[in-house]
Design a protein around this motif. Sequence first.
Motif, PDB file in Angstrom:
ATOM      1  N   ALA A 211      41.656  36.265  41.713  1.00 55.22           N
ATOM      2  CA  ALA A 211      41.428  36.666  40.315  1.00 55.22           C
ATOM      3  C   ALA A 211      42.516  36.127  39.393  1.00 55.22           C
ATOM      4  O   ALA A 211      42.221  35.528  38.358  1.00 55.22           O
ATOM      5  CB  ALA A 211      41.353  38.188  40.218  1.00 55.22           C
ATOM      6  N   VAL A 212      43.780  36.304  39.756  1.00 50.49           N
ATOM      7  CA  VAL A 212      44.843  35.842  38.848  1.00 50.49           C
ATOM      8  C   VAL A 212      44.892  34.318  38.802  1.00 50.49           C
ATOM      9  O   VAL A 212      45.112  33.727  37.752  1.00 50.49           O
ATOM     10  CB  VAL A 212      46.252  36.413  39.206  1.00 50.49           C
ATOM     11  CG1 VAL A 212      46.295  37.900  38.982  1.00 50.49           C
ATOM     12  CG2 VAL A 212      46.670  36.053  40.603  1.00 50.49           C
ATOM     13  N   PHE A 213      44.607  33.672  39.935  1.00 50.97           N
ATOM     14  CA  PHE A 213      44.643  32.210  39.921  1.00 50.97           C
ATOM     15  C   PHE A 213      43.537  31.651  39.037  1.00 50.97           C
ATOM     16  O   PHE A 213      43.779  30.756  38.228  1.00 50.97           O
ATOM     17  CB  PHE A 213      44.520  31.638  41.334  1.00 50.97           C
ATOM     18  CG  PHE A 213      44.335  30.146  41.338  1.00 50.97           C
ATOM     19  CD1 PHE A 213      45.377  29.309  40.975  1.00 50.97           C
ATOM     20  CD2 PHE A 213      43.107  29.583  41.635  1.00 50.97           C
ATOM     21  CE1 PHE A 213      45.206  27.939  40.932  1.00 50.97           C
ATOM     22  CE2 PHE A 213      42.927  28.206  41.598  1.00 50.97           C
ATOM     23  CZ  PHE A 213      43.983  27.388  41.246  1.00 50.97           C
ATOM     24  N   GLU A 214      42.324  32.178  39.202  1.00 51.35           N
ATOM     25  CA  GLU A 214      41.209  31.658  38.399  1.00 51.35           C
ATOM     26  C   GLU A 214      41.494  31.841  36.906  1.00 51.35           C
ATOM     27  O   GLU A 214      41.167  30.989  36.098  1.00 51.35           O
ATOM     28  CB  GLU A 214      39.890  32.351  38.785  1.00 51.35           C
ATOM     29  CG  GLU A 214      39.337  31.929  40.140  1.00 51.35           C
ATOM     30  CD  GLU A 214      38.911  30.462  40.178  1.00 51.35           C
ATOM     31  OE1 GLU A 214      38.788  29.839  39.120  1.00 51.35           O
ATOM     32  OE2 GLU A 214      38.719  29.946  41.295  1.00 51.35           O
ATOM     33  N   GLY A 215      42.099  32.963  36.540  1.00 51.15           N
ATOM     34  CA  GLY A 215      42.437  33.183  35.141  1.00 51.15           C
ATOM     35  C   GLY A 215      43.494  32.198  34.665  1.00 51.15           C
ATOM     36  O   GLY A 215      43.370  31.587  33.613  1.00 51.15           O
ATOM     37  N   TYR A 216      44.512  32.004  35.470  1.00 57.82           N
ATOM     38  CA  TYR A 216      45.637  31.161  35.086  1.00 57.82           C
ATOM     39  C   TYR A 216      45.237  29.696  35.054  1.00 57.82           C
ATOM     40  O   TYR A 216      45.770  28.913  34.271  1.00 57.82           O
ATOM     41  CB  TYR A 216      46.781  31.370  36.084  1.00 57.82           C
ATOM     42  CG  TYR A 216      48.100  30.800  35.632  1.00 57.82           C
ATOM     43  CD1 TYR A 216      48.853  31.451  34.667  1.00 57.82           C
ATOM     44  CD2 TYR A 216      48.595  29.633  36.179  1.00 57.82           C
ATOM     45  CE1 TYR A 216      50.067  30.934  34.245  1.00 57.82           C
ATOM     46  CE2 TYR A 216      49.802  29.116  35.771  1.00 57.82           C
ATOM     47  CZ  TYR A 216      50.538  29.768  34.802  1.00 57.82           C
ATOM     48  OH  TYR A 216      51.731  29.253  34.391  1.00 57.82           O
TER      49      TYR A 216
ATOM     50  N   ARG B  66      47.331  24.392  44.155  1.00 56.45           N
ATOM     51  CA  ARG B  66      47.873  25.008  42.941  1.00 56.45           C
ATOM     52  C   ARG B  66      47.936  26.518  43.085  1.00 56.45           C
ATOM     53  O   ARG B  66      48.893  27.164  42.660  1.00 56.45           O
ATOM     54  CB  ARG B  66      47.008  24.645  41.729  1.00 56.45           C
ATOM     55  CG  ARG B  66      47.166  23.231  41.243  1.00 56.45           C
ATOM     56  CD  ARG B  66      46.697  23.113  39.797  1.00 56.45           C
ATOM     57  NE  ARG B  66      45.310  23.508  39.626  1.00 56.45           N
ATOM     58  CZ  ARG B  66      44.253  22.740  39.909  1.00 56.45           C
ATOM     59  NH1 ARG B  66      44.451  21.539  40.391  1.00 56.45           N
ATOM     60  NH2 ARG B  66      43.032  23.167  39.715  1.00 56.45           N
ATOM     61  N   ALA B  67      46.904  27.094  43.740  1.00 60.14           N
ATOM     62  CA  ALA B  67      46.883  28.545  43.934  1.00 60.14           C
ATOM     63  C   ALA B  67      48.048  28.984  44.807  1.00 60.14           C
ATOM     64  O   ALA B  67      48.702  29.995  44.542  1.00 60.14           O
ATOM     65  CB  ALA B  67      45.550  28.971  44.547  1.00 60.14           C
ATOM     66  N   GLY B  68      48.318  28.186  45.849  1.00 59.90           N
ATOM     67  CA  GLY B  68      49.441  28.512  46.716  1.00 59.90           C
ATOM     68  C   GLY B  68      50.761  28.443  45.973  1.00 59.90           C
ATOM     69  O   GLY B  68      51.617  29.321  46.106  1.00 59.90           O
ATOM     70  N   GLN B  69      50.859  27.414  45.141  1.00 57.91           N
ATOM     71  CA  GLN B  69      52.071  27.247  44.340  1.00 57.91           C
ATOM     72  C   GLN B  69      52.265  28.443  43.404  1.00 57.91           C
ATOM     73  O   GLN B  69      53.367  28.968  43.262  1.00 57.91           O
ATOM     74  CB  GLN B  69      51.910  25.986  43.502  1.00 57.91           C
ATOM     75  CG  GLN B  69      53.114  25.118  43.483  1.00 57.91           C
ATOM     76  CD  GLN B  69      52.809  23.830  42.741  1.00 57.91           C
ATOM     77  OE1 GLN B  69      51.719  23.654  42.199  1.00 57.91           O
ATOM     78  NE2 GLN B  69      53.765  22.939  42.719  1.00 57.91           N
TER      79      GLN B  69
ATOM     80  N   GLN C  66      34.935  13.916  46.326  1.00 57.13           N
ATOM     81  CA  GLN C  66      35.600  14.311  45.096  1.00 57.13           C
ATOM     82  C   GLN C  66      35.712  15.839  45.007  1.00 57.13           C
ATOM     83  O   GLN C  66      36.759  16.382  44.690  1.00 57.13           O
ATOM     84  CB  GLN C  66      34.778  13.798  43.921  1.00 57.13           C
ATOM     85  CG  GLN C  66      35.613  13.278  42.782  1.00 57.13           C
ATOM     86  CD  GLN C  66      34.756  12.441  41.848  1.00 57.13           C
ATOM     87  OE1 GLN C  66      33.533  12.627  41.775  1.00 57.13           O
ATOM     88  NE2 GLN C  66      35.372  11.524  41.153  1.00 57.13           N
ATOM     89  N   ASN C  67      34.577  16.498  45.291  1.00 56.00           N
ATOM     90  CA  ASN C  67      34.575  17.962  45.254  1.00 56.00           C
ATOM     91  C   ASN C  67      35.581  18.540  46.232  1.00 56.00           C
ATOM     92  O   ASN C  67      36.335  19.456  45.906  1.00 56.00           O
ATOM     93  CB  ASN C  67      33.182  18.506  45.576  1.00 56.00           C
ATOM     94  CG  ASN C  67      32.272  18.419  44.379  1.00 56.00           C
ATOM     95  OD1 ASN C  67      32.764  18.289  43.250  1.00 56.00           O
ATOM     96  ND2 ASN C  67      30.983  18.472  44.597  1.00 56.00           N
ATOM     97  N   ALA C  68      35.575  17.975  47.437  1.00 57.01           N
ATOM     98  CA  ALA C  68      36.486  18.478  48.461  1.00 57.01           C
ATOM     99  C   ALA C  68      37.929  18.306  48.003  1.00 57.01           C
ATOM    100  O   ALA C  68      38.753  19.225  48.130  1.00 57.01           O
ATOM    101  CB  ALA C  68      36.244  17.746  49.771  1.00 57.01           C
ATOM    102  N   LEU C  69      38.218  17.138  47.433  1.00 59.77           N
ATOM    103  CA  LEU C  69      39.586  16.881  46.979  1.00 59.77           C
ATOM    104  C   LEU C  69      39.994  17.848  45.873  1.00 59.77           C
ATOM    105  O   LEU C  69      41.107  18.385  45.890  1.00 59.77           O
ATOM    106  CB  LEU C  69      39.707  15.444  46.471  1.00 59.77           C
ATOM    107  CG  LEU C  69      39.915  14.373  47.545  1.00 59.77           C
ATOM    108  CD1 LEU C  69      40.026  13.005  46.899  1.00 59.77           C
ATOM    109  CD2 LEU C  69      41.178  14.672  48.356  1.00 59.77           C
ATOM    110  N   SER C  70      39.079  18.076  44.909  1.00 57.98           N
ATOM    111  CA  SER C  70      39.471  18.942  43.799  1.00 57.98           C
ATOM    112  C   SER C  70      39.630  20.383  44.283  1.00 57.98           C
ATOM    113  O   SER C  70      40.483  21.122  43.814  1.00 57.98           O
ATOM    114  CB  SER C  70      38.476  18.840  42.644  1.00 57.98           C
ATOM    115  OG  SER C  70      37.285  19.497  42.965  1.00 57.98           O
TER     116      SER C  70
END
Lengths: 260, 270
Positions: free
Chosen positions: A216-221, A21-24, A10-14
Amino acid sequence: MLDWIQTLGQNALSRLAAFGRAGQLLLQSLVARPAPFTMFPLLVQQLYFVGVLSLVIIVVSGGFIGMVLGLQGYTILVDYGSEQAVGQMVALSLVRELAPVVTALLFAGRAGSALTAEIGLMKATEQLASLEMIGVDPLRRVIAPRFWAGFISMPILTVIFSVVGVWGGAIVAVDWLGIYEGSFWANMQHSVDFKEDVLNGIIKSIVFGAVVTWIAVFEGYDCVPTSEGISQATTRTVVFSSLAVLGLDFILTALMFGEL
Amino acid sequence: MDPLSDIIIDIRGMSFSRGSRTIFDDISIRVPRGKVTAIMGPSGTGKTTLLKLIGGQLRPDSGQILLEQDDIPKLGRRELFLARERMGMLFQSGALFTDMSVFENVAFPLRVHTDLTNDMIRDIVLMKLQAVGLRGAAKLMPSELSGGMARRVALARAIALDPDIVMYDEPFTGQDPIAMGVLVNLIRRLNQALGHTSIIVSHDIKETLGIADYVYMVADGRVIAEGTPNELSTVDSEQVRQFMQGLPDGPVPFHYPAPDLMQDLLQETP
């Protein structure tokens, strides 16, 4: 046992989904829709927040690290009578390794965490949603200028770190410990190659800049828009970027200097 | 005149779910042009979600959301942003941009979407701020405003582009009586003066019914009642009556589902 495997999967999948999502996010905010004219003033503003305001911590750290290198180098090299090589040691360790890596770590702590918290708070207070409703793409307006600001600032900060560090090393070695100035600088000039050492260090810093700001921007978004969610996202930014910088540093060093 | 003769937003058989939880189940809502339409219901029935669906920030699982001829969920990104220029939205928190002054916040949509000169933008912004009574606060930063003032600034920003539709997300929540009265008044007055369509999502019964022309009551993913405020007060439904009169117990139970109290008390601590 089965539970354990399940959680692992599960962890690996998430993680994998988050990576997607970050790549997107990166693709959408940078590649798909560039808007240089509207972005320029925003970029300048972010360069100030991300780059200029990081100067103090970079200059002070660079100075002290250079001084420590000078001192440590001298105490070791003087036993072998080759204290003239302190300049070479200070400069090489700075431009190849310490400047890119330490700058990136400091940058993640100062600017990266601030970016995450800022974007996360904008999400929590519905500012991102209201941008969308006004008909402005938050990826273009908020994410892209911040990303580019980090990408541009990092190599410059790294160069400044190196310069101040070398200067700090020179103060300790030449002015305080009395190494002959001519041989200090000549050794350095002789052994530091622009392409091999300086340029490779800058390439490292460009990679680190992109990765740290991206995280940084991905984690915020992507954060959960609550106070807990933002604090966790900020922590993740610092932890993930530090690990990414150290890991990538090994890979890049192996590619650049190793015989892999 | 029948309030539903001229429709601007037509939601047809729309379903939406989050994970395994169904938020809307085959819901149909029609919003008449130029009127104040209220969408009411208990907390957690997805009223804010409905506004996000209309604004295209979320996509339904099935069904249509028509803004005149455009089906919002089917619009491409560019058309969606164009459609959004016709909508203004007042968020629950106000959602002002904290790094800009009040003036710049209201000017923001104008700067982004029009080629007006600075002088014209200034005039429009001051007029919008005058309409919400905050022209004097133009130079303040959002952090210096009270909650009610922030919401009024957000309202000025929402109407900056003279949108066809203004959506209000819980505009009265957490406001003191004076601020509440001001907002109620403003929403009604602006609707009349500017002729736009208003959609209010709220659970403040008295204030909302006071200004709404047409009301939809939503619960459990369905419309449980609709009509003019007068019609609603005569609806013969336990659920509607409980909500309208604020009764603590009824179809929406006071107690969260739990095992029998005696049984629970006699059980040993694990």
